[in-house]
Design a protein around this motif. Structure first.
Motif, PDB file in Angstrom:
ATOM      1  N   GLU A   1       9.593  37.867   7.038  1.00 47.38           N
ATOM      2  CA  GLU A   1       9.783  36.340   7.330  1.00 47.38           C
ATOM      3  C   GLU A   1       8.571  36.082   8.524  1.00 47.38           C
ATOM      4  OE1 GLU A   1      13.514  34.722   8.414  1.00 47.38           O
ATOM      5  OE2 GLU A   1      13.933  35.078   5.988  1.00 47.38           O
ATOM      6  N   THR A   2       8.495  36.969   9.677  1.00 49.68           N
ATOM      7  CA  THR A   2       7.617  36.493  10.639  1.00 49.68           C
ATOM      8  C   THR A   2       6.810  37.622  11.148  1.00 49.68           C
ATOM      9  OG1 THR A   2       9.182  37.024  12.428  1.00 49.68           O
ATOM     10  CG2 THR A   2       9.268  34.908  11.656  1.00 49.68           C
ATOM     11  N   ALA A   3       5.530  37.599  11.972  1.00 55.26           N
ATOM     12  CA  ALA A   3       4.889  38.197  12.270  1.00 55.26           C
ATOM     13  C   ALA A   3       5.482  39.499  13.095  1.00 55.26           C
ATOM     14  CB  ALA A   3       3.612  37.635  13.021  1.00 55.26           C
ATOM     15  N   GLY A   4       6.447  38.758  13.830  1.00 55.50           N
ATOM     16  CA  GLY A   4       7.192  39.647  14.955  1.00 55.50           C
ATOM     17  C   GLY A   4       8.415  40.509  14.442  1.00 55.50           C
TER      18      GLY A   4
ATOM     19  N   VAL B   1      -2.866  39.110   8.935  1.00 57.63           N
ATOM     20  CA  VAL B   1      -3.735  38.905   9.769  1.00 57.63           C
ATOM     21  C   VAL B   1      -4.828  37.666   9.802  1.00 57.63           C
ATOM     22  CG1 VAL B   1      -5.167  40.004  11.634  1.00 57.63           C
ATOM     23  CG2 VAL B   1      -2.906  41.030  10.902  1.00 57.63           C
ATOM     24  N   THR B   2      -5.559  37.982   8.813  1.00 57.91           N
ATOM     25  CA  THR B   2      -6.831  37.204   8.609  1.00 57.91           C
ATOM     26  C   THR B   2      -6.320  35.537   8.192  1.00 57.91           C
ATOM     27  OG1 THR B   2      -7.925  39.045   7.661  1.00 57.91           O
ATOM     28  CG2 THR B   2      -8.726  36.984   7.237  1.00 57.91           C
ATOM     29  N   LEU B   3      -5.400  35.398   7.692  1.00 59.74           N
ATOM     30  CA  LEU B   3      -5.186  34.014   7.337  1.00 59.74           C
ATOM     31  C   LEU B   3      -3.905  33.331   7.967  1.00 59.74           C
ATOM     32  CD1 LEU B   3      -5.108  34.447   3.113  1.00 59.74           C
ATOM     33  CD2 LEU B   3      -6.859  33.539   4.828  1.00 59.74           C
TER      34      LEU B   3
ATOM     35  N   ILE C   1       3.923  41.971  11.386  1.00 61.25           N
ATOM     36  CA  ILE C   1       2.350  42.554  11.940  1.00 61.25           C
ATOM     37  C   ILE C   1       2.734  43.320  13.108  1.00 61.25           C
ATOM     38  CG2 ILE C   1       0.202  42.201  12.814  1.00 61.25           C
ATOM     39  CD1 ILE C   1       0.286  39.466  11.390  1.00 61.25           C
ATOM     40  N   PRO C   2       2.940  44.765  13.223  1.00 64.30           N
ATOM     41  CA  PRO C   2       3.329  45.722  14.210  1.00 64.30           C
ATOM     42  C   PRO C   2       2.514  45.362  15.528  1.00 64.30           C
ATOM     43  CG  PRO C   2       3.272  46.897  12.261  1.00 64.30           C
ATOM     44  CD  PRO C   2       2.636  45.690  11.933  1.00 64.30           C
ATOM     45  N   ASN C   3       1.163  45.157  15.582  1.00 61.86           N
ATOM     46  CA  ASN C   3       0.385  44.729  16.824  1.00 61.86           C
ATOM     47  C   ASN C   3       0.074  43.500  16.806  1.00 61.86           C
ATOM     48  OD1 ASN C   3      -1.219  44.781  14.543  1.00 61.86           O
ATOM     49  ND2 ASN C   3      -3.077  45.539  15.635  1.00 61.86           N
TER      50      ASN C   3
ATOM     51  N   GLY D   1      -2.875  38.694  19.681  1.00 59.67           N
ATOM     52  CA  GLY D   1      -2.654  37.401  20.164  1.00 59.67           C
ATOM     53  C   GLY D   1      -2.045  36.496  19.059  1.00 59.67           C
ATOM     54  N   ILE D   2      -1.296  37.180  18.160  1.00 55.62           N
ATOM     55  CA  ILE D   2      -0.458  36.221  17.149  1.00 55.62           C
ATOM     56  C   ILE D   2       0.881  35.914  17.738  1.00 55.62           C
ATOM     57  CG2 ILE D   2       0.455  36.394  14.831  1.00 55.62           C
ATOM     58  CD1 ILE D   2      -2.081  37.988  14.016  1.00 55.62           C
ATOM     59  N   ALA D   3       1.425  34.700  17.457  1.00 59.94           N
ATOM     60  CA  ALA D   3       2.579  34.471  17.951  1.00 59.94           C
ATOM     61  C   ALA D   3       3.678  34.927  17.307  1.00 59.94           C
ATOM     62  CB  ALA D   3       2.929  32.873  17.872  1.00 59.94           C
TER      63      ALA D   3
END
Length: 296
Positions: free
Chosen positions: A143-146, A209-211, A152-154, A159-161
């Motif tokens: 669901e989320t980057a975090g 990451v890119t999108l 997204i582990p890093n 700088g991604i919320a």
């Protein structure tokens, strides 16, 4: 009908998963009710001649026009595929460069992983409103980057919320004009090389990451994961162990749905196969990525 009016679908497969592609094609054909023909672009990562013929025999020539493209004609010569830690095959990276082999006037296509079946009319996905975004996709399980186990582990370093939405790249409706203008394929590859220690789900990591914040969330039923019991999914995605294996461990009726379509193809007599075959393929995938990177 002009070919520009066709529904463009891109798939990528190696020889091991050719059988999955057969079921996917048949499921699209059976449920497609509107008059558009389908232009199917097959990114061919070593499919045998025998299996190519079976794939051709899995759909009506009147409805589905197939265009075959070998791996070496898809990935530009200057692109080095990263050696990530996953067991995902090189095949997964081909989707990043689908526009390299499609007609120059192509404006949109649907990308589908081959470990899927479609249970709704594909034209409804084809005409989906992308709200001006570069792609349309469905929220991933994480669901989320975090996400603590996916995402997204890093994300902090980038700088991604942490609450940024994270999509599953198995199904994407792509705005080709924006994709080309943004040079997305090359940007994703560079992202992977730059963050190799954090790459968890191959190019899906790089795409997210890119999108980030450049994609439109579609109805979740258009990428319904087979481990979840969803009523009337439009598309079933066999994320975990594929239905061709005895050790398939997702919702049982979704395996039955898969074989319902497979029995309408030249693979109609197929029986689920032992798990050691699946495990040996993972080893082959890892070795092949290492060899490919060395040769580049």
């Amino acid at each position: 009908m002009n070919k520009k009016d066709n529904i463009n679908i891109v798939v990528a497969s190696n020889n091991h998963y050719a059988i999955l592609l057969g079921a996917l094609i048949k499921s699209i054909e059976v449920n497609h009710k509107t008059p558009e023909k389908i232009s199917l672009y097959i990114l061919d990562d070593g499919i045998s001649k025998e299996n190519q013929e079976k794939i051709r025999g899995s759909a009506s020539k009147d409805m589905v026009e197939m265009y075959w493209h070998k791996t070496n004609s898809i990935i530009p010569a200057n692109v080095k595929i990263p050696v990530d830690k996953s067991a995902f095959p090189i095949t997964t990276y081909l989707r990043l460069f689908a526009t390299e082999v499609m007609p120059a006037d192509t404006e949109r296509y649907i990308y589908l992983d081959v470990d899927m079946i479609v249970q709704e009319d594909i034209s409804k996905l084809w005409y989906a409103d992308l709200d001006g975004k570069l792609i349309g996709a469905v929220l991933d399980l994480s669901e989320t980057a975090g996400s603590e186990w996916g995402g997204i582990p890093n994300y902090k370093e980038l700088g991604i919320a942490p609450e940024s939405k994270y999509f599953n790249a198995g199904m994407m409706v792509v705005d080709v004009i924006q994709w080309k203008a943004g040079d997305i394929g090359n940007k994703v590859i560079q992202c992977l090389h730059d963050n190799l220690e954090s790459v968890n789900f191959a190019d899906q990591y790089g795409l997210n990451v890119t999108l980030v914040n450049q994609w439109h969330a579609l109805d979740p039923k258009w990428n319904s994961f087979a481990i979840l019991d969803i009523e009337d999914p439009y598309l079933i995605h066999y994320l975990d162990i594929k239905p061709i294996f005895r050790s398939y461990n997702s919702i049982p009726r979704y395996q039955e749905d898969f074989y319902k379509y497979l029995r309408l193809t030249p693979w109609k007599n197929h029986k689920p196969i032992p798990d050691y075959v699946r495990l040996s393929r993972k080893v082959v995938n890892k070795v092949r990525k290492i060899v490919s990177a060395y040769l580049k």
